[in-house]
Structures are given as structure tokens and as C-alpha cells.
Motif scaffolding. Structure first.
Motif, PDB file in Angstrom:
ATOM      1  N   VAL A  85       0.877  -1.187   0.000  1.00 36.45           N
ATOM      2  CA  VAL A  85       0.000   0.000   0.000  1.00 36.45           C
ATOM      3  C   VAL A  85       0.908   1.229   0.000  1.00 36.45           C
ATOM      4  O   VAL A  85       1.826   1.336   0.831  1.00 36.45           O
ATOM      5  N   ASP A  86       0.637   2.150  -0.920  1.00 34.66           N
ATOM      6  CA  ASP A  86       1.424   3.382  -1.029  1.00 34.66           C
ATOM      7  C   ASP A  86       1.088   4.305   0.144  1.00 34.66           C
ATOM      8  O   ASP A  86      -0.034   4.789   0.249  1.00 34.66           O
ATOM      9  N   MET A  87       2.094   4.565   1.002  1.00 33.63           N
ATOM     10  CA  MET A  87       1.871   5.426   2.168  1.00 33.63           C
ATOM     11  C   MET A  87       2.680   6.714   2.045  1.00 33.63           C
ATOM     12  O   MET A  87       2.865   7.435   3.045  1.00 33.63           O
ATOM     13  N   ARG A  88       3.154   7.006   0.822  1.00 34.55           N
ATOM     14  CA  ARG A  88       4.025   8.171   0.625  1.00 34.55           C
ATOM     15  C   ARG A  88       3.190   9.447   0.578  1.00 34.55           C
ATOM     16  O   ARG A  88       2.326   9.584  -0.302  1.00 34.55           O
ATOM     17  N   ARG A  89       3.424  10.350   1.490  1.00 29.79           N
ATOM     18  CA  ARG A  89       2.665  11.611   1.528  1.00 29.79           C
ATOM     19  C   ARG A  89       2.795  12.320   0.185  1.00 29.79           C
ATOM     20  O   ARG A  89       3.891  12.443  -0.358  1.00 29.79           O
ATOM     21  N   GLY A  90       1.648  12.723  -0.374  1.00 30.52           N
ATOM     22  CA  GLY A  90       1.685  13.467  -1.638  1.00 30.52           C
ATOM     23  C   GLY A  90       1.746  12.581  -2.876  1.00 30.52           C
ATOM     24  O   GLY A  90       1.661  13.071  -3.999  1.00 30.52           O
ATOM     25  N   SER A  91       1.860  11.275  -2.677  1.00 29.85           N
ATOM     26  CA  SER A  91       1.909  10.393  -3.852  1.00 29.85           C
ATOM     27  C   SER A  91       0.553  10.382  -4.558  1.00 29.85           C
ATOM     28  O   SER A  91      -0.494  10.286  -3.903  1.00 29.85           O
ATOM     29  N   PRO A  92       0.560  10.432  -5.894  1.00 24.04           N
ATOM     30  CA  PRO A  92      -0.730  10.356  -6.616  1.00 24.04           C
ATOM     31  C   PRO A  92      -1.433   9.013  -6.419  1.00 24.04           C
ATOM     32  O   PRO A  92      -2.629   8.899  -6.632  1.00 24.04           O
ATOM     33  N   ALA A 166      -1.333 -10.050  17.545  1.00 27.60           N
ATOM     34  CA  ALA A 166      -2.072  -9.010  18.292  1.00 27.60           C
ATOM     35  C   ALA A 166      -1.705  -7.628  17.754  1.00 27.60           C
ATOM     36  O   ALA A 166      -2.562  -6.755  17.593  1.00 27.60           O
ATOM     37  N   LYS A 167      -0.420  -7.474  17.448  1.00 27.45           N
ATOM     38  CA  LYS A 167       0.031  -6.172  16.914  1.00 27.45           C
ATOM     39  C   LYS A 167      -0.717  -5.847  15.627  1.00 27.45           C
ATOM     40  O   LYS A 167      -1.163  -4.716  15.421  1.00 27.45           O
ATOM     41  N   ASP A 168      -0.854  -6.829  14.757  1.00 27.78           N
ATOM     42  CA  ASP A 168      -1.475  -6.566  13.454  1.00 27.78           C
ATOM     43  C   ASP A 168      -2.991  -6.394  13.581  1.00 27.78           C
ATOM     44  O   ASP A 168      -3.600  -5.615  12.848  1.00 27.78           O
ATOM     45  N   LYS A 169      -3.589  -7.107  14.564  1.00 26.74           N
ATOM     46  CA  LYS A 169      -5.031  -6.922  14.799  1.00 26.74           C
ATOM     47  C   LYS A 169      -5.310  -5.483  15.264  1.00 26.74           C
ATOM     48  O   LYS A 169      -6.397  -4.951  15.049  1.00 26.74           O
ATOM     49  N   ALA A 170      -4.296  -4.878  15.860  1.00 26.58           N
ATOM     50  CA  ALA A 170      -4.444  -3.503  16.393  1.00 26.58           C
ATOM     51  C   ALA A 170      -3.989  -2.463  15.376  1.00 26.58           C
ATOM     52  O   ALA A 170      -3.760  -1.297  15.720  1.00 26.58           O
ATOM     53  N   GLY A 171      -3.873  -2.859  14.133  1.00 28.07           N
ATOM     54  CA  GLY A 171      -3.439  -1.923  13.081  1.00 28.07           C
ATOM     55  C   GLY A 171      -4.382  -0.735  12.925  1.00 28.07           C
ATOM     56  O   GLY A 171      -5.536  -0.774  13.354  1.00 28.07           O
ATOM     57  N   VAL A 172      -3.861   0.315  12.315  1.00 29.99           N
ATOM     58  CA  VAL A 172      -4.597   1.586  12.175  1.00 29.99           C
ATOM     59  C   VAL A 172      -5.276   1.659  10.799  1.00 29.99           C
ATOM     60  O   VAL A 172      -4.636   1.335   9.793  1.00 29.99           O
ATOM     61  N   PRO A 173      -6.532   2.066  10.743  1.00 30.63           N
ATOM     62  CA  PRO A 173      -7.158   2.240   9.426  1.00 30.63           C
ATOM     63  C   PRO A 173      -6.444   3.316   8.614  1.00 30.63           C
ATOM     64  O   PRO A 173      -5.838   4.238   9.171  1.00 30.63           O
ATOM     65  N   LEU A 174      -6.541   3.209   7.308  1.00 27.36           N
ATOM     66  CA  LEU A 174      -5.843   4.153   6.412  1.00 27.36           C
ATOM     67  C   LEU A 174      -6.159   5.601   6.756  1.00 27.36           C
ATOM     68  O   LEU A 174      -5.268   6.458   6.769  1.00 27.36           O
ATOM     69  N   ALA A 175      -7.416   5.865   7.067  1.00 25.23           N
ATOM     70  CA  ALA A 175      -7.844   7.262   7.324  1.00 25.23           C
ATOM     71  C   ALA A 175      -7.112   7.874   8.511  1.00 25.23           C
ATOM     72  O   ALA A 175      -6.977   9.103   8.599  1.00 25.23           O
ATOM     73  N   GLN A 176      -6.623   7.009   9.420  1.00 28.11           N
ATOM     74  CA  GLN A 176      -5.917   7.535  10.604  1.00 28.11           C
ATOM     75  C   GLN A 176      -4.414   7.254  10.568  1.00 28.11           C
ATOM     76  O   GLN A 176      -3.676   7.572  11.507  1.00 28.11           O
ATOM     77  N   ALA A 177      -3.964   6.639   9.472  1.00 26.75           N
ATOM     78  CA  ALA A 177      -2.560   6.184   9.423  1.00 26.75           C
ATOM     79  C   ALA A 177      -1.617   7.345   9.128  1.00 26.75           C
ATOM     80  O   ALA A 177      -1.959   8.278   8.381  1.00 26.75           O
ATOM     81  N   GLU A 178      -0.425   7.255   9.688  1.00 25.26           N
ATOM     82  CA  GLU A 178       0.627   8.270   9.468  1.00 25.26           C
ATOM     83  C   GLU A 178       1.260   8.030   8.103  1.00 25.26           C
ATOM     84  O   GLU A 178       1.666   6.914   7.795  1.00 25.26           O
ATOM     85  N   ALA A 179       1.340   9.077   7.303  1.00 26.73           N
ATOM     86  CA  ALA A 179       1.977   8.950   5.983  1.00 26.73           C
ATOM     87  C   ALA A 179       3.490   9.038   6.141  1.00 26.73           C
ATOM     88  O   ALA A 179       4.017   9.495   7.166  1.00 26.73           O
ATOM     89  N   VAL A 180       4.177   8.608   5.108  1.00 28.50           N
ATOM     90  CA  VAL A 180       5.640   8.642   5.103  1.00 28.50           C
ATOM     91  C   VAL A 180       6.070   9.920   4.377  1.00 28.50           C
ATOM     92  O   VAL A 180       5.694  10.122   3.213  1.00 28.50           O
ATOM     93  N   ALA A 181       6.828  10.745   5.074  1.00 27.99           N
ATOM     94  CA  ALA A 181       7.198  12.048   4.469  1.00 27.99           C
ATOM     95  C   ALA A 181       8.159  11.819   3.293  1.00 27.99           C
ATOM     96  O   ALA A 181       8.938  10.864   3.311  1.00 27.99           O
TER      97      ALA A 181
END
Ligand code: T46
Length: 181
Positions: A85-92, A166-181
Motif C-alpha cells: 500500500v502506497d503510504m508516501r505523503r503526496g503520492s498520486p 495481536a500487533k497486526d489486529k491492532a493496526g490503524v485504518p488508512l484514514a488515521q494512518a501516518e503517511a511517510v514524508a
């Protein structure tokens, strides 16, 4: 070695030249010069990882912020449904997912640039995944994107309830996820 683009620009599918004979097979799983000739990239790998997982295990979706890791991923036993999944801030293509089957049989590799969340589902009885990374693992910089967030639109071929940490079950939805600068 053949390089093909994937559904997400910058994520590349690599098909090595496999030499088969009556003994079995041989192929170069990485060749820096050839990789650079074909991609124009010279990733400096600092870590090799190896994980073994049972059928229907989901690992991920993981990425790092601040010290994002590029990854060169392949499977040496079994088969996985691999997901980026592309998490790059500003990526098209921010938030866009890509999937591919990587297996010991198809020998395919995936080049995942820094800034992508990565994970996979094991579709065989067992799978071993080996991959190089361009930066070191850093727990404090690691983030987990919720693997089955409906917003990602990933159609995971799970076999009933998958095995997820357990860590992965506690993952963050995309809408709240931190982007990669
Ligand atoms: C990633 C990593 C983990 N560890 C230790 C930490 C834990 O004690 C144990 C298992 O870690 P974790 O549950 O995070 O492993 P995976 O779920 O396979 O994590 C990987 O999942 C997806 C598929 C990825 O692409 C990442 O490379 C990686 O995050 O190994 C280390 O010592 N070094 C490391 O580089």
C-alpha cells in the motif's frame, strides 16, 4: 532477469532467469549491476530477513516512518498473496494497494520502494519469505496499517479466520494512518 511495472508505478516485478537441468535449478537472486542496469536504481541493502509462516497467516501491513525501508521480497517455500500500500505523503497513488502472488514455483520478486506498507497472506500449507531491506528495522519508527481495512479494498483470499498477531489486529485504518514524508 526481466523487470515489469506493477499496478503502482515504482513497485517493480522481477522475473529472474532460472537455469534448470537434471540436478534442479540455479538463479541469481540479486545482482546489483544487473538490477541497476534494468531499473536505474542502486538500493543499498543493510538487512536480510527470513520468515516462515503457516497456512492462512497474515503478516502486516507494516511500514516505517523516518527510516522507511525499501524491500526486495521473494518466496523460497510455498506461496503468498503479497500486498503493498502506497503510504508516501503526496503520492498520486497514496492509499492504493497492489497485490501479487509470490511463490517458490514462480520465482517472482517484488521491489517495494521506501514508503510502502507491506504484508502478505500465506496461501500454501507453509511459506518462507526472504527479503532484503534498505534500512534497519526500528520498532519506534514502525507503523501497522490495519490489514483488512475496507478502505484499502484488498480482497484477501483468506481461508476462514486468518492467523494474525495481536500487533497486526491492532493496526490503524488508512484514514488515521501516518503517511511517510
Ligand atoms: C521485522 C523485524 C522483526 N524482528 C523481531 C521482532 C519480533 O520479536 C519478531 C517478529 O516480528 P514481527 O511480528 O514484526 O514480524 P513480521 O510480522 O513478520 O514483520 C514483518 O512483516 C512484514 C511482512 C514486513 O514487510 C516487515 O518487514 C516486517 O514488519 O522479530 C527483528 O528482530 N527484526 C526485524 O527486522
Amino acid at each position: 532477469m526481466k523487470i515489469s511495472p506493477s499496478a503502482i508505478p515504482d513497485v517493480l516485478v522481477i522475473e529472474p532467469q532460472v537455469f534448470r537441468d537434471e540436478r534442479g535449478f540455479f538463479y541469481e537472486s540479486f545482482n546489483e549491476r544487473r538490477f541497476a542496469e534494468l531499473t536505474g536504481l542502486r538500493p543499498q541493502f543493510v538487512q536480510d530477513n527470513h520468515s516462515k509462516s503457516l497456512h492462512n497467516v497474515v503478516r502486516g501491513l507494516h511500514y516505517q516512518v523516518g527510516c522507511a525501508q525499501g524491500k526486495l521480497v521473494r518466496v523460497t517455500t510455498g506461496a503468498i498473496f503479497d500486498v503493498v500500500v502506497d503510504m508516501r505523503r503526496g503520492s498520486p497513488t497514496f492509499g492504493r494497494s497492489g497485490t501479487i502472488e509470490l511463490s517458490a514455483d514462480n520465482h517472482l520478486q517484488l521491489w517495494i520502494p521506501p514508503g510502502f506498507a507491506h504484508g502478505f497472506l500465506v496461501t500454501s500449507d507453509v511459506a518462507e519469505c526472504v527479503y532484503k531491506t534498505t534500512d534497519y528495522w526500528s520498532p519506534q519508527h514502525e507503523r501497522t496499517l490495519l490489514w483488512n481495512d475496507p478502505a484499502l479494498g484488498i480482497d484477501w483470499p483468506v481461508d476462514g479466520e486468518p492467523i494474525v498477531s495481536a500487533k497486526d489486529k491492532a493496526g490503524v485504518p488508512l484514514a488515521q494512518a501516518e503517511a511517510v514524508a
